[in-house]
Scaffold this motif. Structure first.
Motif, PDB file in Angstrom:
ATOM      1  N   ARG A   1       0.798  -1.201   0.077  1.00  0.00           N
ATOM      2  CA  ARG A   1       0.045   0.040   0.062  1.00  0.00           C
ATOM      3  C   ARG A   1       0.826   1.273  -0.018  1.00  0.00           C
ATOM      4  O   ARG A   1       1.794   1.394   1.021  1.00  0.00           O
ATOM      5  CB  ARG A   1      -0.918   0.142   1.312  1.00  0.00           C
ATOM      6  CG  ARG A   1      -1.726   1.298   1.411  1.00  0.00           C
ATOM      7  CD  ARG A   1      -2.454   1.607   2.677  1.00  0.00           C
ATOM      8  NE  ARG A   1      -2.999   2.855   2.939  1.00  0.00           N
ATOM      9  CZ  ARG A   1      -3.340   3.281   4.062  1.00  0.00           C
ATOM     10  NH1 ARG A   1      -3.440   2.608   4.926  1.00  0.00           N
ATOM     11  NH2 ARG A   1      -3.612   4.758   3.865  1.00  0.00           N
ATOM     12  N   VAL A   2       0.641   2.303  -0.811  1.00  0.00           N
ATOM     13  CA  VAL A   2       1.404   3.450  -0.817  1.00  0.00           C
ATOM     14  C   VAL A   2       0.234   4.279  -0.941  1.00  0.00           C
ATOM     15  O   VAL A   2      -0.356   4.571  -2.367  1.00  0.00           O
ATOM     16  CB  VAL A   2       2.556   3.429  -2.002  1.00  0.00           C
ATOM     17  CG1 VAL A   2       2.956   4.758  -2.425  1.00  0.00           C
ATOM     18  CG2 VAL A   2       3.386   2.523  -1.765  1.00  0.00           C
ATOM     19  N   ASP A   3       0.426   5.598  -0.403  1.00  0.00           N
ATOM     20  CA  ASP A   3      -0.423   6.705  -0.676  1.00  0.00           C
ATOM     21  C   ASP A   3      -0.061   7.784   0.384  1.00  0.00           C
ATOM     22  O   ASP A   3       0.576   7.439   1.311  1.00  0.00           O
ATOM     23  CB  ASP A   3      -1.972   6.311  -0.669  1.00  0.00           C
ATOM     24  CG  ASP A   3      -2.431   5.757   0.562  1.00  0.00           C
ATOM     25  OD1 ASP A   3      -2.240   6.476   1.698  1.00  0.00           O
ATOM     26  OD2 ASP A   3      -2.864   4.641   0.646  1.00  0.00           O
TER      27      ASP A   3
ATOM     28  N   THR B   1       3.067  -1.553  -9.717  1.00  0.00           N
ATOM     29  CA  THR B   1       4.340  -1.236  -9.275  1.00  0.00           C
ATOM     30  C   THR B   1       4.711   0.090  -8.784  1.00  0.00           C
ATOM     31  O   THR B   1       4.059   1.021  -9.485  1.00  0.00           O
ATOM     32  CB  THR B   1       5.636  -1.621 -10.385  1.00  0.00           C
ATOM     33  OG1 THR B   1       5.351  -3.057 -10.932  1.00  0.00           O
ATOM     34  CG2 THR B   1       6.944  -1.475  -9.766  1.00  0.00           C
ATOM     35  N   CYS B   2       5.326   0.196  -7.687  1.00  0.00           N
ATOM     36  CA  CYS B   2       5.476   1.575  -7.247  1.00  0.00           C
ATOM     37  C   CYS B   2       6.872   2.264  -7.688  1.00  0.00           C
ATOM     38  O   CYS B   2       7.728   1.351  -7.595  1.00  0.00           O
ATOM     39  CB  CYS B   2       5.518   1.650  -5.644  1.00  0.00           C
ATOM     40  SG  CYS B   2       5.732   3.617  -5.217  1.00  0.00           S
ATOM     41  N   VAL B   3       6.734   3.239  -8.311  1.00  0.00           N
ATOM     42  CA  VAL B   3       8.183   4.095  -8.586  1.00  0.00           C
ATOM     43  C   VAL B   3       9.025   4.116  -7.538  1.00  0.00           C
ATOM     44  O   VAL B   3      10.287   4.302  -7.665  1.00  0.00           O
ATOM     45  CB  VAL B   3       7.748   5.447  -9.067  1.00  0.00           C
ATOM     46  CG1 VAL B   3       7.385   6.449  -8.229  1.00  0.00           C
ATOM     47  CG2 VAL B   3       9.029   6.054  -9.699  1.00  0.00           C
ATOM     48  N   SER B   4       8.623   3.967  -6.168  1.00  0.00           N
ATOM     49  CA  SER B   4       9.549   4.014  -4.977  1.00  0.00           C
ATOM     50  C   SER B   4      10.300   2.805  -4.747  1.00  0.00           C
ATOM     51  O   SER B   4      11.012   2.568  -3.875  1.00  0.00           O
ATOM     52  CB  SER B   4       8.950   4.813  -3.916  1.00  0.00           C
ATOM     53  OG  SER B   4       8.519   6.053  -3.907  1.00  0.00           O
TER      54      SER B   4
ATOM     55  N   GLY C   1       2.470   3.414 -10.477  1.00  0.00           N
ATOM     56  CA  GLY C   1       1.166   3.807  -9.795  1.00  0.00           C
ATOM     57  C   GLY C   1       1.011   5.392  -9.788  1.00  0.00           C
ATOM     58  O   GLY C   1      -0.271   5.826  -9.865  1.00  0.00           O
ATOM     59  N   TYR C   2       2.213   6.140  -9.380  1.00  0.00           N
ATOM     60  CA  TYR C   2       1.810   7.636  -9.158  1.00  0.00           C
ATOM     61  C   TYR C   2       1.366   8.396 -10.522  1.00  0.00           C
ATOM     62  O   TYR C   2       1.074   9.570 -10.333  1.00  0.00           O
ATOM     63  CB  TYR C   2       3.212   8.188  -8.603  1.00  0.00           C
ATOM     64  CG  TYR C   2       4.323   8.577  -9.709  1.00  0.00           C
ATOM     65  CD1 TYR C   2       4.927   7.512 -10.068  1.00  0.00           C
ATOM     66  CD2 TYR C   2       4.408   9.932 -10.154  1.00  0.00           C
ATOM     67  CE1 TYR C   2       5.925   7.992 -10.926  1.00  0.00           C
ATOM     68  CE2 TYR C   2       5.079  10.330 -11.041  1.00  0.00           C
ATOM     69  CZ  TYR C   2       6.275   9.317 -11.490  1.00  0.00           C
ATOM     70  OH  TYR C   2       7.024   9.489 -12.161  1.00  0.00           O
ATOM     71  N   VAL C   3       1.709   7.807 -11.512  1.00  0.00           N
ATOM     72  CA  VAL C   3       0.999   8.251 -12.798  1.00  0.00           C
ATOM     73  C   VAL C   3      -0.208   7.891 -13.225  1.00  0.00           C
ATOM     74  O   VAL C   3      -0.568   8.194 -14.671  1.00  0.00           O
ATOM     75  CB  VAL C   3       2.019   8.537 -14.136  1.00  0.00           C
ATOM     76  CG1 VAL C   3       3.363   9.405 -13.505  1.00  0.00           C
ATOM     77  CG2 VAL C   3       2.661   7.267 -14.277  1.00  0.00           C
TER      78      VAL C   3
HETATM   79 MO   LIG Z   1       4.053   4.662  -5.915  1.00  0.00          MO
END
Ligand SMILES: [Mo]
Ligand SMILES: Nc1nc2c(c(=O)[nH]1)N[C@H]1C(S)=C(S)[C@@H](COP(=O)(O)O)O[C@H]1N2
Length: 543
Positions: A264-266, A311-314, A399-401
């Motif tokens: 989970r990323v937000d 996938t998360c960029v982080s 995910g962030y975009v």
């Molecule tokens: Mo992300």
């Protein structure tokens, strides 16, 4: 009891009074926010969320590296600690000089007001919870410390009660006036009474805070609505996972990630609370006609089911910020077509109910890939943490975009006109997922028996697919591994290699080649600004 003991007792009570009044400020803020605005307008959350938004990149990376998914709890606990200290100081200051403690509350309130009105979804009403909290908290502090002074005077404690004089803590004030022999007069409270009054204020603080969490839309309401939701069957179901796509290796990342284990990323300190009955999606901007859908409209659409690896960029090289789930949703391209996008638009700017935004290239959404407005995850409604009741999922993009959770708005716009949450903070505007591979088995620093050992893991290059994965031991030759069957180019692919291990310490390295024949780069890059790169390695000891 000596005068010194009394003085310290008085200061201790002032500290407690400050903390109780600080708590009352926050509690009333919570309650008023829940009753007349919304939970996110409460001072504590408004400041916390603003802090998240202002956190510089290095601190954010540090927090994620150090605390992982607990970073939010750590921030909230840290804020609570700072407020505890400042409230205690406010109590002491108020004792030192009338209104000095109130000034501390006002200053903190000013910070919270600025934070609240600065929230992306704020209205003018967002100042109200903080103002109400500060008003009640200041009254509480004034009352408690006034009673405390009276009690101290009655007990003959030396106190500097002057409004005007700069009598600091410890200064010798008017000892003679209320000396040890002075008789406490009947109107003066005892210390015990002040303590009880302080406890009452603290109790009120807890009651208002708990009340604030209970009134309005609670997380329990959202979970209940989620439990009650029955998802329609897809008109086009995802194929079952075949035996050849999921390897059965001990310690290996499962091919399908369960909702519970999904990363989970937000940026949300407090989970957005959206029930389907309240949810709307507005499609606007550079469109022929605006479109608005409610949740019932979505349920009537022909929904498809697709397995897609997010996938998360982080994610660092070898990291675990990737997950693979089956999503139920409606093709985003078809949805946008209903609004008749202008040929000049090249970005879909999606907005979450909490103000998070992401800018997705329109051509990517429309190139035939399974970009979805998703409402289901692994056969269930989206978990609240993953965007209930609706989010976006776009194969091939970080995910962030692309993967806006709790999505409520889609604006057709242009990259030369609009930016989004993370691009405003320096991250790349366009962010396709880089080819990556990971060794899951053996784990780093594992001790293995000499002889035959299994080396296995996963590789991804969403929407390009994986065509090869190779492994290297030390400086040896790169060896091809056995690939599990490809489920689709949008899904990660498992691989396995049998190693005849010789005793000693060894470094195992992995690299993948994508479906276009491009090999994963060994150039090491950190996540910022468009995703990490480099080959993953583990060090093992064979005995
Ligand atoms: Mo992300
Ligand atoms: N509303 C909202 N949506 C968001 C984010 C966010 O901070 N807020 N983060 C994005 C990022 S960076 C990622 S990697 C994915 C993660 O989705 P998950 O938490 O379901 O794994 O959500 C995206 N959607």
């Amino acid at each position: 009891m000596s005068a010194t003991t009394h003085r310290w007792g008085t200061r201790g009570l002032a500290v407690l009074a400050g903390i109780a009044a600080g708590g009352l400020t926050l509690g009333v803020g919570e309650l008023v926010a829940a009753l007349v605005v919304e939970p996110a307008a409460a001072p504590f959350l408004a400041v916390g969320n603003t802090f998240v938004d202002l956190t510089p990149e290095w601190l954010k990376s540090f927090a994620i590296r150090t605390f992982g998914e607990n970073d939010k709890q750590v921030l909230l606990a840290g804020m609570a600690g700072v407020l505890l200290v400042l409230s205690a100081a406010g109590g002491l200051l108020e004792l030192w000089r009338r209104r000095a403690g109130v000034a501390v509350l006002l200053a903190l309130g000013a910070v919270a007001v600025v934070a609240a009105v600065g929230r992306p979804t704020a209205t003018a009403g967002w100042v109200v919870p903080t103002l109400a909290g500060v008003a009640v908290g200041a009254a509480g502090l004034t009352l408690l410390v006034a009673r405390l002074r009276a009690a101290a005077a009655g007990a003959g404690t030396d106190l500097s009660t002057s409004d005007a004089g700069p009598a600091g803590p410890g200064s010798d004030g008017r000892g003679a006036e209320a000396g040890p022999d002075a008789t406490p007069d009947a109107g003066r409270p005892s210390r015990r009474q002040v303590l009880l009054l302080t406890a009452a204020v603290a109790g009120l603080a807890v009651l208002t805070a708990v009340g604030g969490r209970r009134f309005g839309r609670t997380l329990a309401d959202v979970r209940e609505a989620r439990d009650a939701l029955r998802l329609p069957a897809p008109s086009d179901a995802a194929p079952a996972v075949s035996a050849g796509t999921a390897l059965d290796v001990d310690g290996m990342t499962p091919f399908t990630t369960s909702n519970r284990d999904f990363y989970r990323v937000d940026t949300a300190l407090d989970l957005p609370r959206v029930v389907p009955a309240d949810w709307r999606l507005r499609i606007h901007g550079m469109v022929g006609q605006e479109v608005e859908l409610d949740f019932a409209d979505v349920l009537e659409l022909d929904l498809v089911e697709r397995m897609i690896t997010l996938t998360c960029v982080s994610n660092e090289v070898g990291g675990e910020l990737a997950g693979n789930a089956v999503w139920l949703g409606y093709p985003l391209a078809d949805l946008l077509d209903r609004a008749d996008p202008s040929p000049d638009a090249d970005m879909v700017l999606s907005t979450s109910v909490d103000g998070f935004t992401a800018g997705t290239p329109l051509d990517v959404v429309r190139d035939g890939r399974d970009a979805l407005l998703a409402i289901g995850m692994n056969g269930e409604p989206l978990p609240v943490e993953h965007g209930f009741p609706a989010r976006l999922v776009v194969p091939g993009l970080y995910g962030y975009v692309s993967a806006t959770k709790w999505v409520t708005e889609l604006e057709l716009t242009r990259f030369d006109r609009a930016t989004a949450y993370w691009t405003d903070r320096g991250w790349a505007a366009k962010a396709p997922i880089k080819t990556a591979s990971r060794i899951d088995v053996p784990g780093s620093f594992a001790e293995l028996p000499a002889g035959r050992n299994i080396v296995a893991g996963v590789a991804w290059a969403q929407h390009r697919g994986i065509s090869a994965v190779e492994v290297q031991v030390g400086d040896g030759d790169w060896r091809p591994t056995r690939l599990a069957d490809e489920a689709s180019a949008d899904i990660w692919r498992q691989w396995l290699w049998e190693w005849d291990a010789e005793p000693g310490n060894h470094t195992l390295r992995v690299r993948a080649t994508d479906g276009a024949g491009d090999r994963q780069t060994d150039e090491q890059a950190p996540p910022f600004p468009d995703g990490s790169s480099g080959w993953h390695s583990v060090v093992v000891r064979v005995v």
